[in-house]
Design an enzyme around this catalytic site. Structure first.
Site, PDB file in Angstrom:
ATOM      1  N   LYS A  66       0.023 -10.236   5.884  1.00 19.45           N
ATOM      2  CA  LYS A  66      -0.583 -10.588   4.590  1.00 19.45           C
ATOM      3  C   LYS A  66       0.428 -11.307   3.720  1.00 19.45           C
ATOM      4  O   LYS A  66       0.135 -12.338   3.121  1.00 19.45           O
ATOM      5  CB  LYS A  66      -1.060  -9.327   3.860  1.00 19.45           C
ATOM      6  CG  LYS A  66      -2.378  -8.790   4.365  1.00 19.45           C
ATOM      7  CD  LYS A  66      -2.700  -7.445   3.760  1.00 19.45           C
ATOM      8  CE  LYS A  66      -3.811  -6.792   4.569  1.00 19.45           C
ATOM      9  NZ  LYS A  66      -3.958  -5.363   4.318  1.00 19.45           N
TER      10      LYS A  66
ATOM     11  N   GLN B 108      -3.195  -0.573   0.997  1.00 22.12           N
ATOM     12  CA  GLN B 108      -3.450  -0.506   2.440  1.00 22.12           C
ATOM     13  C   GLN B 108      -3.948   0.891   2.820  1.00 22.12           C
ATOM     14  O   GLN B 108      -3.363   1.906   2.423  1.00 22.12           O
ATOM     15  CB  GLN B 108      -2.156  -0.848   3.196  1.00 22.12           C
ATOM     16  CG  GLN B 108      -2.314  -0.923   4.701  1.00 22.12           C
ATOM     17  CD  GLN B 108      -3.210  -2.061   5.186  1.00 22.12           C
ATOM     18  OE1 GLN B 108      -3.266  -3.116   4.564  1.00 22.12           O
ATOM     19  NE2 GLN B 108      -3.926  -1.833   6.261  1.00 22.12           N
TER      20      GLN B 108
ATOM     21  N   ASP C 186     -10.145  -6.225  -2.182  1.00 26.03           N
ATOM     22  CA  ASP C 186     -10.726  -5.590  -0.999  1.00 26.03           C
ATOM     23  C   ASP C 186     -12.233  -5.374  -1.175  1.00 26.03           C
ATOM     24  O   ASP C 186     -12.933  -5.091  -0.196  1.00 26.03           O
ATOM     25  CB  ASP C 186     -10.082  -4.209  -0.774  1.00 26.03           C
ATOM     26  CG  ASP C 186      -9.107  -4.195   0.393  1.00 26.03           C
ATOM     27  OD1 ASP C 186      -9.271  -5.006   1.315  1.00 26.03           O
ATOM     28  OD2 ASP C 186      -8.191  -3.350   0.361  1.00 26.03           O
TER      29      ASP C 186
HETATM   30  N1  GUN Z   1      -6.986  -0.844   6.616  1.00 24.42           N
HETATM   31  C1  GUN Z   1      -7.748  -1.358   7.628  1.00 24.42           C
HETATM   32  N2  GUN Z   1      -8.538  -2.346   7.151  1.00 24.42           N
HETATM   33  C2  GUN Z   1      -8.266  -2.460   5.842  1.00 24.42           C
HETATM   34  C3  GUN Z   1      -8.752  -3.328   4.813  1.00 24.42           C
HETATM   35  O1  GUN Z   1      -9.624  -4.183   5.011  1.00 24.42           O
HETATM   36  N3  GUN Z   1      -8.204  -3.132   3.578  1.00 24.42           N
HETATM   37  C4  GUN Z   1      -7.269  -2.186   3.336  1.00 24.42           C
HETATM   38  N4  GUN Z   1      -6.820  -2.064   2.090  1.00 24.42           N
HETATM   39  N5  GUN Z   1      -6.797  -1.372   4.261  1.00 24.42           N
HETATM   40  C5  GUN Z   1      -7.294  -1.521   5.494  1.00 24.42           C
END
Ligand code: GUN
Length: 308
Positions: free
Chosen positions: A53, A97, A120
């Site tokens: 990211k 996350q 998100d």
């Molecule tokens: N963990 C697995 N997929 C995701 C996601 O799309 N967003 C976040 N914040 N954590 C994750």
């Protein structure tokens, strides 16, 4: 001939479009979108996602703010950091996350993020906006990526471009991150939507009726050819790490396959009109959509028009 839906190429195209729009936002409005990512603990898979990211955020010209906190971080300290980021005018997107350590209440954390910075799309305000078809909703990245791939595929059909309207979409999986928002997105595109899950009776009889089949359950190669209608479009959201215990000769070449989806690709692909591979299908779209959401959030916060 089965069409392979190339998510890697489409994500690259999307990122280059975002980079151009970020450059324009800087030149015309002196705004640089900023994405803050919070990682609590040291889950190795999460560390890989967060690193990717960060790299891609910087590549499209955005600012990246990283907060890596120890597993022992208290919920109060995490909420305090989110409050600081909510108030920081350089930050337009906040992502925590998941999964979080078990002593932290995930819902409390997600609801503490300002809905305007919730890139998100997990806050109830954004979930509600999606459910009521409001165009300013921030939408969960993985289902948004699936929708983009589907729209691109149908609109590029030669000689007869098509749309999603009226198609029967069947989703396997009812998670808050993928299954439920996927259903809302497809409803908004006028699909007829069915959600199947672990308690669904006779699941194959339902999936066999799907024009579009989306698998998002996290069960390696669960979907077989006899679950799929001839000519269906198959989207595989699964990313399952398989570690075969048998040597490759005894396991039918299974050793070293690494990642597999929720769809048995070799079995299903010949029956589908189009299918996403794993890896290289849905996976690369998730971060590209996160960057798109960060740009959308930055535009909304500053009152600049955002082109969907
Ligand atoms: N963990 C697995 N997929 C995701 C996601 O799309 N967003 C976040 N914040 N954590 C994750």
């Amino acid at each position: 001939m089965t069409h392979l839906i190339d998510g890697k190429a489409y994500a690259e195209h999307l990122r280059s479009d975002i980079a151009q729009r970020v450059a324009r936002l800087k030149a015309e409005h002196n705004i640089t979108p900023g994405l803050a990512v919070i990682l609590v603990g040291d889950n190795p898979a999460s560390e890989v996602y967060v690193r990717n990211k960060k790299t891609q955020t910087v590549q499209v010209g955005m600012n990246s703010f990283d907060h890596h906190l120890p597993t022992s971080t208290s919920q109060a300290d995490l909420l305090a950091l989110i409050e600081t980021l909510n108030a920081d005018s350089a930050v337009h997107g906040i992502l925590v996350q998941l999964p979080l350590p078990s002593h932290i209440a995930e819902r409390s954390v997600l609801e503490a993020i300002s809905p305007a910075k919730d890139v998100d799309g997990f806050h109830v305000v954004n979930v509600g906006k999606l459910a009521t078809s409001q165009p300013d909703a921030l939408v969960s990245c993985t289902p948004l990526g699936c929708l983009m791939l589907l729209n691109h595929y149908y609109s590029s059909l030669v000689p007869h471009p098509s749309t999603l309207a009226g198609k029967h979409a069947v989703i396997i999986g009812r998670s808050n991150i993928v299954g439920k928002p996927m259903a809302q997105l497809l409803l908004n595109q006028n699909c007829t939507v069915t959600i199947c899950h672990s308690r669904t009776h006779n699941i194959e009889s339902i999936t066999r009726g799907a024009d579009i089949l989306i698998a998002a359950v996290g069960k390696p190669e669960m979907v077989k050819a006899d679950w799929v209608k001839d000519g269906a479009v198959v989207i595989d959201v699964g990313i399952n790490r398989v570690t075969p215990t048998l040597p490759s000769s005894a396991s039918g070449g299974g050793l070293g396959r690494g990642l597999v989806g929720d769809v048995d690709f070799a079995d299903v692909a010949p029956k589908a009109s189009a299918i996403t591979p794993v890896p290289g299908g849905v996976g690369p779209m998730t971060i590209a959509c996160l960057l798109r959401n960060t740009l959308q959030a930055a535009c909304a916060i500053h009152g600049v028009a955002f082109e969907h």
